[in-house]
Scaffold this motif. Structure first.
Motif, PDB file in Angstrom:
ATOM      1  N   MET A 264     -30.098   0.683 121.770  1.00  0.00           N
ATOM      2  CA  MET A 264     -30.829   1.733 121.227  1.00  0.00           C
ATOM      3  C   MET A 264     -31.935   1.150 121.517  1.00  0.00           C
ATOM      4  SD  MET A 264     -31.660   4.061 118.257  1.00  0.00           S
ATOM      5  CE  MET A 264     -30.393   5.429 118.175  1.00  0.00           C
ATOM      6  N   PRO A 265     -33.024   0.914 121.991  1.00  0.00           N
ATOM      7  CA  PRO A 265     -34.646   0.014 122.304  1.00  0.00           C
ATOM      8  C   PRO A 265     -35.372   0.276 120.384  1.00  0.00           C
ATOM      9  CG  PRO A 265     -34.303   1.685 123.741  1.00  0.00           C
ATOM     10  CD  PRO A 265     -33.602   2.389 122.858  1.00  0.00           C
ATOM     11  N   LEU A 266     -35.426  -0.915 120.509  1.00  0.00           N
ATOM     12  CA  LEU A 266     -36.076  -0.785 119.559  1.00  0.00           C
ATOM     13  C   LEU A 266     -37.315  -0.546 118.791  1.00  0.00           C
ATOM     14  CD1 LEU A 266     -36.131  -3.657 116.542  1.00  0.00           C
ATOM     15  CD2 LEU A 266     -38.004  -4.675 118.281  1.00  0.00           C
ATOM     16  N   ARG A 267     -38.072   0.281 119.319  1.00  0.00           N
ATOM     17  CA  ARG A 267     -38.637   0.933 119.078  1.00  0.00           C
ATOM     18  C   ARG A 267     -38.457   2.412 118.237  1.00  0.00           C
ATOM     19  NH1 ARG A 267     -44.253   1.788 119.273  1.00  0.00           N
ATOM     20  NH2 ARG A 267     -44.207  -0.041 120.517  1.00  0.00           N
ATOM     21  N   ASP A 268     -37.473   3.123 118.921  1.00  0.00           N
ATOM     22  CA  ASP A 268     -36.674   4.236 118.651  1.00  0.00           C
ATOM     23  C   ASP A 268     -35.496   3.935 117.752  1.00  0.00           C
ATOM     24  OD1 ASP A 268     -37.177   5.489 121.293  1.00  0.00           O
ATOM     25  OD2 ASP A 268     -35.427   5.165 122.516  1.00  0.00           O
ATOM     26  N   ALA A 269     -34.814   2.917 117.279  1.00  0.00           N
ATOM     27  CA  ALA A 269     -34.510   2.216 116.052  1.00  0.00           C
ATOM     28  C   ALA A 269     -35.735   2.729 115.085  1.00  0.00           C
ATOM     29  CB  ALA A 269     -33.808   0.781 115.986  1.00  0.00           C
ATOM     30  N   HIS A 270     -36.924   1.961 115.432  1.00  0.00           N
ATOM     31  CA  HIS A 270     -36.893   1.749 114.370  1.00  0.00           C
ATOM     32  C   HIS A 270     -37.820   3.161 113.598  1.00  0.00           C
ATOM     33  CE1 HIS A 270     -41.545   1.318 111.588  1.00  0.00           C
ATOM     34  NE2 HIS A 270     -41.887   1.412 112.777  1.00  0.00           N
ATOM     35  N   ASP A 271     -37.967   4.724 114.737  1.00  0.00           N
ATOM     36  CA  ASP A 271     -38.423   5.809 114.625  1.00  0.00           C
ATOM     37  C   ASP A 271     -37.354   6.581 113.668  1.00  0.00           C
ATOM     38  OD1 ASP A 271     -40.609   5.486 116.295  1.00  0.00           O
ATOM     39  OD2 ASP A 271     -40.084   6.232 117.786  1.00  0.00           O
ATOM     40  N   LEU A 272     -35.963   6.337 114.591  1.00  0.00           N
ATOM     41  CA  LEU A 272     -34.618   6.649 113.901  1.00  0.00           C
ATOM     42  C   LEU A 272     -34.168   6.750 111.812  1.00  0.00           C
ATOM     43  CD1 LEU A 272     -32.378   8.316 113.435  1.00  0.00           C
ATOM     44  CD2 LEU A 272     -30.598   5.976 114.712  1.00  0.00           C
ATOM     45  N   GLU A 273     -34.843   5.154 111.780  1.00  0.00           N
ATOM     46  CA  GLU A 273     -34.963   4.685 110.539  1.00  0.00           C
ATOM     47  C   GLU A 273     -36.169   4.793 109.719  1.00  0.00           C
ATOM     48  OE1 GLU A 273     -36.020   0.427 107.731  1.00  0.00           O
ATOM     49  OE2 GLU A 273     -35.761  -0.155 110.247  1.00  0.00           O
ATOM     50  N   THR A 274     -37.196   5.290 110.438  1.00  0.00           N
ATOM     51  CA  THR A 274     -38.008   6.243 109.459  1.00  0.00           C
ATOM     52  C   THR A 274     -37.993   7.607 109.403  1.00  0.00           C
ATOM     53  OG1 THR A 274     -39.799   4.967 110.181  1.00  0.00           O
ATOM     54  CG2 THR A 274     -40.747   6.592 109.244  1.00  0.00           C
ATOM     55  N   SER A 275     -37.014   8.017 109.893  1.00  0.00           N
ATOM     56  CA  SER A 275     -36.761   9.592 110.189  1.00  0.00           C
ATOM     57  C   SER A 275     -35.771   9.590 109.049  1.00  0.00           C
ATOM     58  CB  SER A 275     -36.211   9.707 111.885  1.00  0.00           C
ATOM     59  OG  SER A 275     -35.526  11.344 111.215  1.00  0.00           O
ATOM     60  N   LEU A 276     -34.669   8.855 109.194  1.00  0.00           N
ATOM     61  CA  LEU A 276     -33.893   8.995 107.642  1.00  0.00           C
ATOM     62  C   LEU A 276     -34.360   8.800 106.251  1.00  0.00           C
ATOM     63  CD1 LEU A 276     -30.299   7.160 109.709  1.00  0.00           C
ATOM     64  CD2 LEU A 276     -31.059   9.581 109.238  1.00  0.00           C
ATOM     65  N   VAL A 277     -35.474   8.201 106.683  1.00  0.00           N
ATOM     66  CA  VAL A 277     -36.042   7.066 105.003  1.00  0.00           C
ATOM     67  C   VAL A 277     -36.463   8.316 104.406  1.00  0.00           C
ATOM     68  CG1 VAL A 277     -37.453   6.090 104.128  1.00  0.00           C
ATOM     69  CG2 VAL A 277     -36.305   4.651 105.285  1.00  0.00           C
ATOM     70  N   ASP A 278     -37.242   9.326 105.746  1.00  0.00           N
ATOM     71  CA  ASP A 278     -38.408  10.523 105.553  1.00  0.00           C
ATOM     72  C   ASP A 278     -37.392  11.212 104.683  1.00  0.00           C
ATOM     73  OD1 ASP A 278     -40.767   8.569 105.553  1.00  0.00           O
ATOM     74  OD2 ASP A 278     -40.735   9.901 107.824  1.00  0.00           O
ATOM     75  N   GLU A 279     -36.104  11.646 105.295  1.00  0.00           N
ATOM     76  CA  GLU A 279     -35.132  12.784 105.125  1.00  0.00           C
ATOM     77  C   GLU A 279     -34.836  12.429 103.835  1.00  0.00           C
ATOM     78  OE1 GLU A 279     -32.960  14.111 107.882  1.00  0.00           O
ATOM     79  OE2 GLU A 279     -33.714  13.326 109.791  1.00  0.00           O
ATOM     80  N   LEU A 280     -34.426  11.701 103.436  1.00  0.00           N
ATOM     81  CA  LEU A 280     -33.993  11.010 102.293  1.00  0.00           C
ATOM     82  C   LEU A 280     -35.222  10.794 101.347  1.00  0.00           C
ATOM     83  CD1 LEU A 280     -31.577   8.342 102.781  1.00  0.00           C
ATOM     84  CD2 LEU A 280     -30.846   9.947 102.521  1.00  0.00           C
ATOM     85  N   ARG A 281     -35.910  10.821 101.138  1.00  0.00           N
ATOM     86  CA  ARG A 281     -37.150  10.531 100.077  1.00  0.00           C
ATOM     87  C   ARG A 281     -37.965  12.354  99.813  1.00  0.00           C
ATOM     88  NH1 ARG A 281     -41.180   6.219 102.199  1.00  0.00           N
ATOM     89  NH2 ARG A 281     -40.579   4.520 100.852  1.00  0.00           N
ATOM     90  N   ARG A 282     -36.976  13.175 100.695  1.00  0.00           N
ATOM     91  CA  ARG A 282     -37.441  14.616 100.365  1.00  0.00           C
ATOM     92  C   ARG A 282     -36.222  15.465  99.555  1.00  0.00           C
ATOM     93  NH1 ARG A 282     -40.144  14.860 106.009  1.00  0.00           N
ATOM     94  NH2 ARG A 282     -37.283  14.830 106.769  1.00  0.00           N
ATOM     95  N   GLN A 283     -35.267  14.781  99.526  1.00  0.00           N
ATOM     96  CA  GLN A 283     -34.409  15.771  98.863  1.00  0.00           C
ATOM     97  C   GLN A 283     -34.240  15.421  96.831  1.00  0.00           C
ATOM     98  OE1 GLN A 283     -31.296  16.794 100.278  1.00  0.00           O
ATOM     99  NE2 GLN A 283     -32.932  16.328 101.780  1.00  0.00           N
ATOM    100  N   GLU A 284     -34.340  16.167  96.479  1.00  0.00           N
ATOM    101  CA  GLU A 284     -34.639  17.143  95.309  1.00  0.00           C
ATOM    102  C   GLU A 284     -33.932  15.394  94.673  1.00  0.00           C
ATOM    103  OE1 GLU A 284     -33.586  19.480  91.507  1.00  0.00           O
ATOM    104  OE2 GLU A 284     -32.540  19.710  94.072  1.00  0.00           O
TER     105      GLU A 284
END
Length: 307
Positions: A264-284
């Motif tokens: 996976m390209p580095l930029r895509d990996a960065h976007d994936l990591e950001t997406s996962l962190v955001d999803e986790l932080r939205r959890q109750e």
């Protein structure tokens, strides 16, 4: 809105509401102490004096919550880079300990009163003082609970529970005063002893819950499983390992290694990591999350064998 789930509010709004609720508890306990203490001294009522003494410690707990608990809303600083969230469960732990100690004191005094007897002069003023105390604590409880619906504070929850304890102890005092009226003064001590056991139980329950928050205990297994499922179901995730979920104050901290396509390209990996962190932080209940990306299939350094 789901019943029991705190409404979203800014930190400043929450801090102001927290402070108002704590002040209401301080003033409510002060009024109860003055009225019950005066009536108890005037007519020698053990029940009212014990209930007033109970509220003296409640007043101390309310002041501690007001002064100490408000600090939990302060922004992170150089001395507390992760914020002040743990101050709130520490405050609630103090309140729980006070409740438990008061329960033990009331149990001791009730037992002593049952064995030695008490001398009380009946007066309708005693019942009037108790009616005031019950109404006073009920109104304080309703206000504290209503404010806490928008905050979700463990410290305010502890104070609200303590308000209910005050109502129960005052009802026990009513039984005792009525016992004096009907010539059965032992009812005072018996009712007080039964209620004191409930007070002890609730104090221990509050303390146990907040100790878990302070020591970084793990949440219930189903919470960890829901977080693991959320990560595994993400289309860019091929696997996860070293998932750790624990309390940091009253919120959850998540740490996890996520396995992804090694090409996976580095930029895509960065976007994936950001997406996962955001999803986790939205959890109750989740306050923060730390995601480390690993190329899938290469294993971990700690799994290797030294040669």
């Amino acid at each position: 809105m789901i019943e029991g789930e705190p409404l979203e509010a800014s930190a400043g709004t929450q801090q102001a509401a927290f402070s108002r609720a704590a002040w209401v508890n301080v003033l409510g306990n002060t009024a109860k102490i003055v009225v019950e203490g005066a009536a108890g001294l005037a007519f020698g009522s053990f029940s009212l004096l014990a209930d007033a003494a109970h509220s003296v410690a409640d007043l101390v707990a309310s002041v501690v919550v007001l002064v100490w608990g408000t600090s939990s809303y302060d922004e992170p600083d150089a001395t507390h880079p992760h914020g002040h969230d743990r101050i709130e469960p520490l405050t609630a732990l103090f309140v729980g300990a006070v409740i438990a100690l008061l329960g033990l004191t009331l149990l001791y005094e009730s037992t002593r009163g049952l064995l030695a007897g008490t001398e009380v002069t009946f007066s309708p003023i005693l019942l009037g003082a108790l009616a005031f105390a019950i109404l006073d604590m009920y109104l304080v409880y309703r206000y504290t609970d209503a404010v806490n619906q928008t905050i979700g504070s463990t410290a305010l929850e502890a104070l609200a529970i303590d308000c209910l304890n005050d109502i129960y102890t005052s009802l026990a005092a009513v039984v005792g005063v009525l016992g004096v009226f009907f010539g059965v003064s032992a009812l005072d001590a018996v009712a007080g002893g039964l209620v004191s056991l409930l007070v002890i139980s609730q104090g221990v329950s509050i303390g146990r819950e907040n100790v878990n928050y302070l020591v970084g205990a793990a949440p219930p297994p189903e919470k960890r499983e829901s977080i693991a499922s959320l990560l595994q179901n993400h289309p860019g995730v091929e696997g996860i390992h070293d998932l750790t979920v624990y309390y940091d104050g009253t919120v959850l901290e998540v740490e996890v290694h996520v396995e992804v396509d090694g090409e996976m390209p580095l930029r895509d990996a960065h976007d994936l990591e950001t997406s996962l962190v955001d999803e986790l932080r939205r959890q109750e209940d989740v306050g923060d999350a730390h995601v480390h990306l690993d190329p899938s299939g290469i294993g971990e350094w700690k799994d290797s064998v030294d040669t």
